[in-house]
Design an enzyme around this catalytic site. Structure first.
Site, PDB file in Angstrom:
ATOM      1  N   ASN A 133       0.765  -0.928   0.384  1.00  0.00           N
ATOM      2  CA  ASN A 133       0.230  -0.280  -0.200  1.00  0.00           C
ATOM      3  C   ASN A 133       0.693   1.230  -0.220  1.00  0.00           C
ATOM      4  O   ASN A 133       0.533   1.961  -0.368  1.00  0.00           O
ATOM      5  CB  ASN A 133      -1.056   0.244   0.748  1.00  0.00           C
ATOM      6  CG  ASN A 133      -0.545   0.001   2.300  1.00  0.00           C
ATOM      7  OD1 ASN A 133       0.369  -0.590   2.786  1.00  0.00           O
ATOM      8  ND2 ASN A 133      -1.694   0.224   3.519  1.00  0.00           N
ATOM      9  N   LYS A 156      11.155  -9.149   1.925  1.00  0.00           N
ATOM     10  CA  LYS A 156       9.865  -9.911   0.359  1.00  0.00           C
ATOM     11  C   LYS A 156       8.685  -8.823   0.721  1.00  0.00           C
ATOM     12  O   LYS A 156       8.366  -8.702   1.901  1.00  0.00           O
ATOM     13  CB  LYS A 156       9.845 -10.849   1.373  1.00  0.00           C
ATOM     14  CG  LYS A 156       8.630 -11.953   1.108  1.00  0.00           C
ATOM     15  CD  LYS A 156       8.484 -12.260  -0.722  1.00  0.00           C
ATOM     16  CE  LYS A 156       7.036 -12.849  -0.147  1.00  0.00           C
ATOM     17  NZ  LYS A 156       6.946 -12.045  -1.459  1.00  0.00           N
ATOM     18  N   ALA A 158       5.392  -7.371  -1.250  1.00  0.00           N
ATOM     19  CA  ALA A 158       4.281  -7.875  -2.244  1.00  0.00           C
ATOM     20  C   ALA A 158       4.710  -8.420  -3.428  1.00  0.00           C
ATOM     21  O   ALA A 158       4.926  -7.090  -4.168  1.00  0.00           O
ATOM     22  CB  ALA A 158       3.340  -7.106  -1.386  1.00  0.00           C
ATOM     23  N   GLY A 208       2.035  -6.073   7.906  1.00  0.00           N
ATOM     24  CA  GLY A 208       0.970  -6.811   7.042  1.00  0.00           C
ATOM     25  C   GLY A 208      -0.236  -7.035   7.660  1.00  0.00           C
ATOM     26  O   GLY A 208      -0.159  -6.587   8.454  1.00  0.00           O
ATOM     27  N   SER A 209      -1.120  -8.193   7.702  1.00  0.00           N
ATOM     28  CA  SER A 209      -2.146  -8.706   7.734  1.00  0.00           C
ATOM     29  C   SER A 209      -2.180  -9.700   9.771  1.00  0.00           C
ATOM     30  O   SER A 209      -1.659  -9.768   9.143  1.00  0.00           O
ATOM     31  CB  SER A 209      -3.821  -9.549   7.019  1.00  0.00           C
ATOM     32  OG  SER A 209      -1.939 -10.598   7.011  1.00  0.00           O
ATOM     33  N   GLU A 230       3.055  -4.805  12.204  1.00  0.00           N
ATOM     34  CA  GLU A 230       2.728  -4.010  12.320  1.00  0.00           C
ATOM     35  C   GLU A 230       1.673  -3.900  11.509  1.00  0.00           C
ATOM     36  O   GLU A 230       2.038  -4.334  10.143  1.00  0.00           O
ATOM     37  CB  GLU A 230       3.172  -2.281  11.629  1.00  0.00           C
ATOM     38  CG  GLU A 230       2.761  -1.141  11.818  1.00  0.00           C
ATOM     39  CD  GLU A 230       1.809  -0.905  11.095  1.00  0.00           C
ATOM     40  OE1 GLU A 230       0.727  -1.252  11.107  1.00  0.00           O
ATOM     41  OE2 GLU A 230       2.228  -0.502   9.788  1.00  0.00           O
ATOM     42  N   LEU A 231       0.731  -4.438  12.160  1.00  0.00           N
ATOM     43  CA  LEU A 231      -0.787  -4.947  11.181  1.00  0.00           C
ATOM     44  C   LEU A 231      -1.819  -3.967  11.047  1.00  0.00           C
ATOM     45  O   LEU A 231      -1.573  -2.922  10.789  1.00  0.00           O
ATOM     46  CB  LEU A 231      -1.285  -6.575  12.740  1.00  0.00           C
ATOM     47  CG  LEU A 231       0.013  -6.724  12.954  1.00  0.00           C
ATOM     48  CD1 LEU A 231       0.033  -8.525  14.031  1.00  0.00           C
ATOM     49  CD2 LEU A 231       0.630  -7.860  11.829  1.00  0.00           C
ATOM     50  N   GLU A 358     -11.441  -5.131   9.328  1.00  0.00           N
ATOM     51  CA  GLU A 358     -10.994  -3.484   9.376  1.00  0.00           C
ATOM     52  C   GLU A 358     -11.114  -3.702   7.436  1.00  0.00           C
ATOM     53  O   GLU A 358     -11.522  -4.541   6.802  1.00  0.00           O
ATOM     54  CB  GLU A 358      -9.094  -3.648   8.999  1.00  0.00           C
ATOM     55  CG  GLU A 358      -8.224  -2.956   8.359  1.00  0.00           C
ATOM     56  CD  GLU A 358      -6.781  -3.295   8.205  1.00  0.00           C
ATOM     57  OE1 GLU A 358      -6.482  -3.903   8.209  1.00  0.00           O
ATOM     58  OE2 GLU A 358      -6.271  -1.746   8.115  1.00  0.00           O
TER      59      GLU A 358
HETATM   60  O1  LIG Z   1      -0.262   1.340   6.061  1.00  0.00           O
HETATM   61  C1  LIG Z   1       0.239   2.148   6.631  1.00  0.00           C
HETATM   62  C2  LIG Z   1       0.644   3.184   7.222  1.00  0.00           C
HETATM   63  C3  LIG Z   1       0.707   4.340   6.640  1.00  0.00           C
HETATM   64  C4  LIG Z   1       1.756   4.891   7.093  1.00  0.00           C
HETATM   65  O2  LIG Z   1       2.177   5.198   7.669  1.00  0.00           O
HETATM   66  O3  LIG Z   1       1.600   6.440   6.574  1.00  0.00           O
END
Ligand SMILES: O=CCCC(=O)O
Length: 453
Positions: A133, A156, A158, A208-209, A230-231, A358
């Protein structure tokens, strides 16, 4: 057997490129390179490691447009957001360039010894498993402090952002980092399990998830390796009766809709006190409907396609399940290719998918509550704990809530956002450990006690 990895431009579904995943032998070579590189890198003085950051920032600045276009092509976010992502990485690099030396300097502690202090030593090769993302930001915020502390890194990424993963590896090489310091692995899940188990790897950082977090932490735990997780998140955004909507409505909309809602820290549940509900709905709906959608490569586009078709389908199912339980669609809920129109659902209640789960897409779930007390109670009804947002003009009363919020962040009159200067991470099902700031740099070091009598 190597596996094919395809990257696709989500706006047109055009195939961008095909890659072969690494053979087992290539994975073993990367592990060995990482180990060999660590032996040299850890013994460089901190100021030498810090100096590499200056060059890294320059290289990224020079390649900004190209890297931003790659992000947009691989995961579909509007080009202006991709540029902002690269600029944020440059800010991060500059922040650690200015501060890393202080962060990991020995900490003298007064005891009866002649000298006693904490020495912050690197651990070795750290594996990062990262999501699509924010394909540059998520990687860089792990890699910059981790490498500067003297570790080496394996990535690693995505599969849908494989081009970004390889470009980041090249970025470190272009900046002069020794070969083996930062390497990208094009690996299968099975291969990653063996990488985590390998003695060369000392710890794992995963963004990730929740499901991925449990699985990676389980493998790492069996091998007594530290993890930072960090989920997901399901942040509440509380709007109290005295909220200044004229000033903050754009922030509130951005908190949900930026990156087409595909952000762990997005505002997902809007909890609105009834005294301001009608006004909020009117402004919120108008602003959401005014977002300019379109071709992600055009600079006017504010909201574009989601990253993959299956993500759109998941969001649609979550909406459908919530409507069956009584939620109402105020706007949006239309699919066009991989574009999903920004959507607002009202009359949302606990036990609806859009409240409990979520939702990783441009969908705002709005709940009406009688008063402030009910607002806080409802906000806290979540398995996740990344952050809470509160909009109010009564800062003294808001301060009283700080100790009541069980999340990793509490933002008042601002959207929850990451900042290199501040720690970032969650509680509960959102994971543990911290990234960014001094805290992030301290995650992958041996805090060694030294005592000289
Ligand atoms: O998806 C989460 C993190 C997004 C960010 O750090 O701005």
């Amino acid at each position: 057997m190597s596996k094919k990895i395809k990257t696709i431009y989500p706006f047109t579904n055009e195939i961008l490129k095909e890659y072969n995943s690494f053979s087992d032998e290539e994975i073993q070579n990367a592990l060995r390179n990482s180990e060999e590189s660590f032996v040299v890198w850890k013994d460089e003085s901190v100021d030498i490691r810090v100096n590499f950051l200056e060059k890294l920032g320059e290289v990224l600045e020079d390649q900004k447009q190209e890297m931003a276009t790659l992000i947009t092509k691989e995961m579909g976010k509007p080009i202006q957001e991709s540029i902002a992502e690269i600029e944020k990485c440059i800010w991060l690099i500059d922040f650690y360039h200015q501060n890393a030396e202080d962060f990991i300097a020995d900490d003298l502690i007064d005891t009866e010894a002649q000298e006693s202090f904490i020495s912050y030593d690197p651990l070795g090769c750290i594996l990062a498993i990262m999501p699509w993302n924010y394909p540059f930001w998520q990687v860089m915020r792990f890699a910059v402090p981790t490498l500067t502390a003297g570790n080496t890194a394996l990535l690693k990424h995505a599969n849908n952002v494989t081009g970004c993963a390889l470009a980041i590896e090249k970025l470190f090489l272009d900046a002069g980092y020794p070969k083996g310091c930062f390497q990208t692995l094009l690996a299968t899940h099975e291969q990653i399990e063996t990488v985590i188990e390998d003695d060369i790897v000392k710890a794992v950082s995963l963004t990730g998830s929740e499901k991925a977090g449990k699985s990676i932490a389980e493998i790492a735990g069996r091998n007594l390796k530290k993890t930072v997780l960090e989920l997901g998140g399901n942040n509440a955004c509380i709007i109290l009766e005295d909220a200044d909507l004229d000033t903050y409505i754009d922030t509130i909309v951005k908190a949900r809709m930026q990156n087409a809602g595909q952000s762990c820290i997005a505002a997902k549940r809007f909890i609105v006190v009834e005294g301001i509900y009608e006004k909020f709905i009117e402004k919120f709906k108008n602003t959401v409907e005014s977002l300019q959608s379109g071709n992600p490569l055009e600079k006017e586009t504010e909201i574009a396609t989601m990253a993959r078709e299956d993500l759109v389908e998941t969001v649609m199912k979550q909406i459908e399940g919530s409507v069956e339980k009584g939620a109402n669609i105020l706007t949006g809920n239309k699919k066009d290719g991989n574009f999903f129109a920004p959507t607002i659902l009202t009359d949302v209640k606990p036990e609806m998918p859009v409240f409990d789960e979520e939702v990783f897409g441009p969908v705002a779930a709005v709940c009406k509550v009688k008063n402030e007390k009910e607002a806080y109670e409802l906000a806290s009804k979540s398995r996740f704990g990344l952050g809470t947002m509160l909009f109010t003009e009564d800062i003294d009363a808001a301060r009283m809530q700080i100790s009541q919020i069980a999340d990793g962040a509490f933002f008042i009159n601002e959207m929850v956002k990451s900042d290199p200067r501040l720690p970032f991470g969650g509680t509960k099902a959102s994971g543990y450990g911290r990234e960014l700031s001094k805290e992030g740099m301290m995650e992958f070091v041996n805090k060694k006690t030294v005592y000289i009598k």
